[in-house]
Design an enzyme around this catalytic site. Structure first.
Site, PDB file in Angstrom:
ATOM      1  N   ASP A 113       0.666  -1.218   0.187  1.00 50.56           N
ATOM      2  CA  ASP A 113      -0.080  -0.194   0.004  1.00 50.56           C
ATOM      3  C   ASP A 113       0.958   1.133   0.004  1.00 50.56           C
ATOM      4  OD1 ASP A 113      -2.121   1.652   0.225  1.00 50.56           O
ATOM      5  OD2 ASP A 113      -2.588   1.438   2.197  1.00 50.56           O
ATOM      6  N   LYS A 114       0.139   2.387  -0.057  1.00 44.71           N
ATOM      7  CA  LYS A 114       0.793   3.677  -0.280  1.00 44.71           C
ATOM      8  C   LYS A 114       0.244   4.650   1.039  1.00 44.71           C
ATOM      9  CE  LYS A 114      -0.738   6.951  -1.694  1.00 44.71           C
ATOM     10  NZ  LYS A 114      -1.352   8.551  -1.905  1.00 44.71           N
ATOM     11  N   HIS A 115       0.890   5.255   1.492  1.00 50.42           N
ATOM     12  CA  HIS A 115       0.268   6.089   2.523  1.00 50.42           C
ATOM     13  C   HIS A 115       0.866   7.855   2.138  1.00 50.42           C
ATOM     14  CE1 HIS A 115      -1.403   7.991   6.330  1.00 50.42           C
ATOM     15  NE2 HIS A 115      -0.434   8.625   6.353  1.00 50.42           N
ATOM     16  N   SER A 116       0.103   8.608   2.230  1.00 54.60           N
ATOM     17  CA  SER A 116       0.659  10.132   1.814  1.00 54.60           C
ATOM     18  C   SER A 116       0.437  10.883   3.317  1.00 54.60           C
ATOM     19  CB  SER A 116      -0.301  10.822   0.812  1.00 54.60           C
ATOM     20  OG  SER A 116      -0.253  12.033   1.053  1.00 54.60           O
ATOM     21  N   THR A 138      -9.132  10.966   1.083  1.00 56.21           N
ATOM     22  CA  THR A 138      -9.323   9.857   0.151  1.00 56.21           C
ATOM     23  C   THR A 138     -10.829   9.359   0.304  1.00 56.21           C
ATOM     24  OG1 THR A 138      -7.064   9.386  -0.180  1.00 56.21           O
ATOM     25  CG2 THR A 138      -8.642   7.789  -0.882  1.00 56.21           C
ATOM     26  N   ARG A 151      -3.566  14.333  21.395  1.00 57.30           N
ATOM     27  CA  ARG A 151      -2.462  14.911  20.736  1.00 57.30           C
ATOM     28  C   ARG A 151      -3.094  16.183  20.036  1.00 57.30           C
ATOM     29  NH1 ARG A 151      -0.030  11.067  16.762  1.00 57.30           N
ATOM     30  NH2 ARG A 151       1.198  13.133  16.244  1.00 57.30           N
ATOM     31  N   SER A 177       1.793   6.789  14.968  1.00 57.28           N
ATOM     32  CA  SER A 177       0.607   6.668  14.384  1.00 57.28           C
ATOM     33  C   SER A 177       0.385   6.161  13.192  1.00 57.28           C
ATOM     34  CB  SER A 177       0.118   8.172  14.510  1.00 57.28           C
ATOM     35  OG  SER A 177      -1.240   8.529  14.066  1.00 57.28           O
ATOM     36  N   LYS A 196      -1.277   1.728  12.125  1.00 55.08           N
ATOM     37  CA  LYS A 196      -2.324   1.622  11.428  1.00 55.08           C
ATOM     38  C   LYS A 196      -2.032   0.738  10.098  1.00 55.08           C
ATOM     39  CE  LYS A 196      -3.366   6.033  11.742  1.00 55.08           C
ATOM     40  NZ  LYS A 196      -3.762   7.305  11.647  1.00 55.08           N
ATOM     41  N   LYS A 197      -1.072   1.080   9.490  1.00 58.60           N
ATOM     42  CA  LYS A 197      -0.602   0.138   8.148  1.00 58.60           C
ATOM     43  C   LYS A 197      -0.075  -1.105   8.709  1.00 58.60           C
ATOM     44  CE  LYS A 197      -1.733   3.541   5.129  1.00 58.60           C
ATOM     45  NZ  LYS A 197      -2.732   2.867   4.452  1.00 58.60           N
TER      46      LYS A 197
HETATM   47  N1  URA Z   1      -1.463  11.213  10.253  1.00 63.42           N
HETATM   48  C1  URA Z   1      -1.661  10.263  11.086  1.00 63.42           C
HETATM   49  O1  URA Z   1      -2.167   9.187  10.896  1.00 63.42           O
HETATM   50  N2  URA Z   1      -1.101  10.445  12.427  1.00 63.42           N
HETATM   51  C2  URA Z   1      -0.435  11.629  12.707  1.00 63.42           C
HETATM   52  O2  URA Z   1       0.232  11.539  13.624  1.00 63.42           O
HETATM   53  C3  URA Z   1      -0.338  12.637  11.917  1.00 63.42           C
HETATM   54  C4  URA Z   1      -0.617  12.478  10.604  1.00 63.42           C
END
Ligand code: URA
Length: 436
Positions: free
Chosen positions: A80-83, A120, A168, A183, A187-188
């Site tokens: 996968d990709k995360h931006s 997205t 936060r 963070s 999740k990834k």
């Molecule tokens: N995106 C995230 O998922 N977590 C962060 O802490 C900052 C940006």
């Protein structure tokens, strides 16, 4: 160790051991560690940082705070990709089907927009009938059959992050590299990926506005992800102008459809999308190097196979089967569509990209609080890349609004956010760096 002792150790600059971090994350998840204690630890980390080993331990504990997916039914690489987020960043809508058409599985669990950046998930929800929050069985079925599914987080993935991020957000501790790293990666990792590619945005429309900070975040993400067992590379890409020529929800989906079907491809968007696809194909072992990966990705675009994957994914997730053939039937249209003309002829020389994102929020296309609804139909199109020559009658944007009042306000915002000069500006590359 008691939570207050863990906080004290970090406050005094000590290094926490993995067992203490795991204890704290357990309390964070089950609520036995108070909001004040979570905030105090976040602030201690904000000031004193974390070693890579601590960040890996935090990431793994947060991953394990909920369900962790795996994909035993797939016999292809799961990547996968995360931006880190930007304006006009609709890359995922093209990238997932391109990568799928090239042979990867892309279970893309994406988020909603907040503040000036788009999300997205909001974009996909502008397609009528699209199930952005499918149950697990449908999600898995679509990934298996189309190679990709772009959805929102439905299961109980990394619940510790949800609480931690919320605290936060209201205690001025979001901007900490180790906390952002844990963070994003928790999740990834919980999504069961074999490899990950990161798009770390850098510029005045991004979270990280200077190259040193963006590179620091990219390096942290790559090292911690690799330390946590997920091979990861990162590109640092420019966010000193909107990436696509559209910013909003339905307008970005239209732009993605034009891109996939070859009608219009914004050059910078093409550069970044293909570079990320190439990284994904190399990470997944389907290409020996980025050049070969880029060639495969371009072929999937040109031969229509990426477009076909996108269309099929939309249909299998409850959307229309003819979205690509007839997008206007299935995407909302704003009632007022008006040009924004420049105040002078010249060259588009720069953007306050955040200002452009805020103009979309002003229209109702983004949200200020996580619970706010979004108006999918509004937004901007026809944004011009830096370096474009314009005359006084060349629109610098098209405003899609609910009413004339919004058009007036957004025109003023855009006049402030888009810099026009008499001389041609220096052009900068879309890809600023790579971390592996
Ligand atoms: N995106 C995230 O998922 N977590 C962060 O802490 C900052 C940006």
């Amino acid at each position: 160790m008691l939570p207050q002792e863990i906080i004290r150790a970090k406050r005094d600059g000590g290094e926490l051991d993995p067992a203490d971090i795991a204890d704290f994350v357990r309390g964070l998840t089950d609520g036995s560690v108070s909001e004040g204690q979570v905030a105090a630890l976040a602030m201690a980390v904000f000031f004193n940082g974390m070693s890579r080993a601590e960040a890996v331990a935090l990431t793994l504990s947060m991953r394990d705070s909920g369900e962790v997916l795996s994909w035993p039914e797939l016999d292809i690489p799961v990547v996968d990709k995360h931006s880190t987020g930007g304006v006009g960043d609709n890359v995922s809508l093209m990238l997932a089907p391109i990568a799928a058409a090239c042979g990867l599985a892309v279970p893309m669990i994406s988020g909603r927009g907040l503040g000036h950046t788009g999300g997205t998930l909001d974009k996909m929800e502008s397609i009528s009938g699209y199930t952005a929050m499918p149950d697990n069985a449908l999600f898995r079925r679509v990934v298996a059959s189309c190679g990709c599914a772009i959805i929102g987080q439905t299961g109980n993935l990394a619940p510790a992050d949800k609480r931690f991020y919320g605290i936060r957000d209201v205690t001025a501790t979001v901007e900490s590299v180790p906390l952002i790293t844990a963070s994003i990666l928790s999740k990834k990792l919980a999504a069961g990926l074999g490899a990950l590619v990161l798009d770390v945005k850098c510029g005045n429309g991004a979270f990280m506005d200077n190259p040193d900070r963006a590179t620091e975040l990219a390096r942290s993400l790559v090292e911690v992800a690799t330390g946590a067992g997920m091979p990861t590379t990162a590109l640092v890409t420019d966010m000193n102008q909107p990436l696509a020529s559209a910013a909003g929800n339905a307008v970005e989906v239209r732009n993605a459809i034009e891109f996939l079907t070859g009608k219009v491809r914004d050059p910078r968007l093409l550069e970044v999308t293909i570079a990320l696809a190439a990284e994904m194909l190399v990470s997944g072992g389907l290409a020996p190097n980025p050049d070969e990966g880029a060639a495969q990705a371009l072929k999937a675009l040109e031969d229509g196979s990426a477009a076909e994957r996108f269309n099929r994914m939309v249909a299998e997730l409850g959307g229309p089967a003819d979205l690509l053939a007839d997008p206007d039937r299935h995407l909302g249209q704003a009632p007022v569509i008006a040009d924004c003309l420049p105040q002078a002829a010249g060259y588009v020389a720069g953007y306050d990209t955040r200002g452009v994102g805020l103009a979309v929020v002003e229209l109702g296309g983004g949200r200020v609080r996580p619970s706010d609804p979004v108006d999918h139909a509004v937004g901007l199109s026809g944004l011009l890349p830096i370096g474009t020559r314009i005359e006084k009658d060349t629109p610098i944007a098209v405003i899609h609004a609910r009413n004339d009042g919004q058009v007036q306000t957004v025109r003023q915002r855009l006049h402030k956010a888009i810099l026009i000069t008499e001389t041609k500006p220096q052009l900068t590359p879309g890809i600023l760096g790579r971390q592996a």
